[in-house]
Design an enzyme around this catalytic site. Structure first.
Site, mmCIF file in Angstrom:
data_model
loop_
_atom_site.group_PDB
_atom_site.id
_atom_site.type_symbol
_atom_site.label_atom_id
_atom_site.label_comp_id
_atom_site.label_asym_id
_atom_site.label_seq_id
_atom_site.Cartn_x
_atom_site.Cartn_y
_atom_site.Cartn_z
ATOM 1 N N ASP A 99 0.646 -1.192 0.002
ATOM 2 C CA ASP A 99 0.010 -0.205 0.110
ATOM 3 C C ASP A 99 0.865 1.351 -0.045
ATOM 4 O O ASP A 99 0.569 2.192 0.806
ATOM 5 C CB ASP A 99 -0.822 0.082 1.233
ATOM 6 C CG ASP A 99 -1.925 -1.076 1.270
ATOM 7 O OD1 ASP A 99 -1.936 -1.794 0.239
ATOM 8 O OD2 ASP A 99 -2.632 -1.282 2.034
ATOM 9 N N LYS B 136 -6.675 -4.829 -3.134
ATOM 10 C CA LYS B 136 -7.433 -5.603 -2.049
ATOM 11 C C LYS B 136 -8.569 -4.537 -1.304
ATOM 12 O O LYS B 136 -8.412 -3.451 -1.211
ATOM 13 C CB LYS B 136 -6.036 -5.944 -0.920
ATOM 14 C CG LYS B 136 -5.336 -4.893 -0.193
ATOM 15 C CD LYS B 136 -4.177 -5.522 0.463
ATOM 16 C CE LYS B 136 -3.277 -4.368 1.127
ATOM 17 N NZ LYS B 136 -4.119 -3.571 2.136
ATOM 18 N N CYS C 234 -1.874 -2.430 7.785
ATOM 19 C CA CYS C 234 -1.946 -3.398 6.724
ATOM 20 C C CYS C 234 -0.689 -4.390 6.614
ATOM 21 O O CYS C 234 -0.802 -5.393 6.119
ATOM 22 C CB CYS C 234 -1.979 -2.754 5.709
ATOM 23 S SG CYS C 234 -3.776 -2.103 5.198
HETATM 24 N N1 TIU Z 1 -2.375 0.497 4.405
HETATM 25 C C1 TIU Z 1 -3.066 0.470 5.479
HETATM 26 O O1 TIU Z 1 -2.127 0.278 6.509
HETATM 27 N N2 TIU Z 1 -4.190 1.023 5.592
HETATM 28 C C2 TIU Z 1 -4.692 1.760 6.688
HETATM 29 O O2 TIU Z 1 -5.828 2.272 6.837
HETATM 30 N N3 TIU Z 1 -3.673 2.248 7.771
HETATM 31 C C3 TIU Z 1 -3.668 3.134 8.647
HETATM 32 O O3 TIU Z 1 -2.701 3.381 9.262
HETATM 33 N N4 TIU Z 1 -4.882 3.784 8.744
#
Ligand code: TIU
Length: 226
Positions: free
Chosen positions: A21, A126, A159
């Site tokens: 991400d 995802k 994530c």
């Molecule tokens: N990619 C991921 O970690 N999504 C989140 O929403 N992370 C946060 O820390 N908010």
């Protein structure tokens, strides 16, 4: 290679680099991360070391996988429990300066230029925090004969953690690169990494990218010689 809590052994032929991400929505102003009230600049420290790891993984011939968290434009894959949670300045799907928040196909949803995937690299879209839930990642790893994962990206305790826990339960050996994962919360970064390696490596191993880079350089040289 040396790691916490002990040596991490891997065969590059059965190991994938999984970059979680590294999207504008998390790493740049005007995206999902900022709508949740976070200082997104905290994540940018991972970009330079992760660029080095990505280049080394490509040179060593490792499978490279990028993931993106996000939803279909009609939000049919976004459960109300996620959509309605909290009090963000903009909700998922609402228009922001980089397009609709966390929606596939929008500029903000895509991976930052510094870590853009190359043609042929796998990009997993995802809907959740984990990379296995609602995706074909497991099937792709099985088809490629992958048994070990080197994990980087954001955020450490959300994530990255969810993906490592999912992967660990599916039997993958996971190494998390401590300087290539980032959090909006410095205390979660520290504790998140400690939680992975504690209890003899309850979810996996943790090491700084410098140790991996040394190993991959050796392997790449061996490949050049043979
Ligand atoms: N990619 C991921 O970690 N999504 C989140 O929403 N992370 C946060 O820390 N908010």
């Amino acid at each position: 290679m040396s790691a916490d809590p002990g040596p991490f052994t891997f065969d590059p032929a059965s190991t994938a680099l999984v970059i979680i991400d590294m999207q504008r929505d998390f790493c740049e102003p005007g995206g999902f991360g900022e709508t949740l009230g976070n200082d997104v600049s905290l994540l940018r420290a991972v970009i330079p070391p992760l660029q080095s790891v990505l280049a080394a993984a490509r040179a060593a011939g490792l499978m490279v996988i990028h993931t993106r968290e996000g939803h279909r434009p009609d939000l049919s894959d976004c459960p109300p429990a996620k959509l309605n949670r909290g009090e963000p300045t903009l909700r998922i799907g609402e228009p922001g300066p980089k397009g609709r928040i966390l929606i596939r196909g929008e500029y903000g949803h895509d991976i930052i230029d510094e870590l853009a995937p190359l043609p042929g690299e796998v990009v997993i879209d995802k809907p959740g925090k984990g990379s296995f839930h609602g995706t074909d990642l497991g099937e792709r790893l099985t088809a490629a004969g992958i048994t070990s994962l080197i994990v980087a990206g954001v955020t450490t305790e959300v994530c990255v953690h969810t993906t490592v826990r999912e992967a660990n339960d599916r039997g993958y050996e996971c190494l998390v690169l401590s300087d290539c994962v980032g959090s909006y919360f410095p205390e979660f970064q520290r504790v998140g990494l400690a939680m992975i390696a504690a209890q003899g490596g309850i979810f996996g191993w943790v090491a700084p990218s410098s140790v991996l880079l040394d190993e991959l350089a050796t392997h790449t040289l061996e490949g050049t010689r043979s």
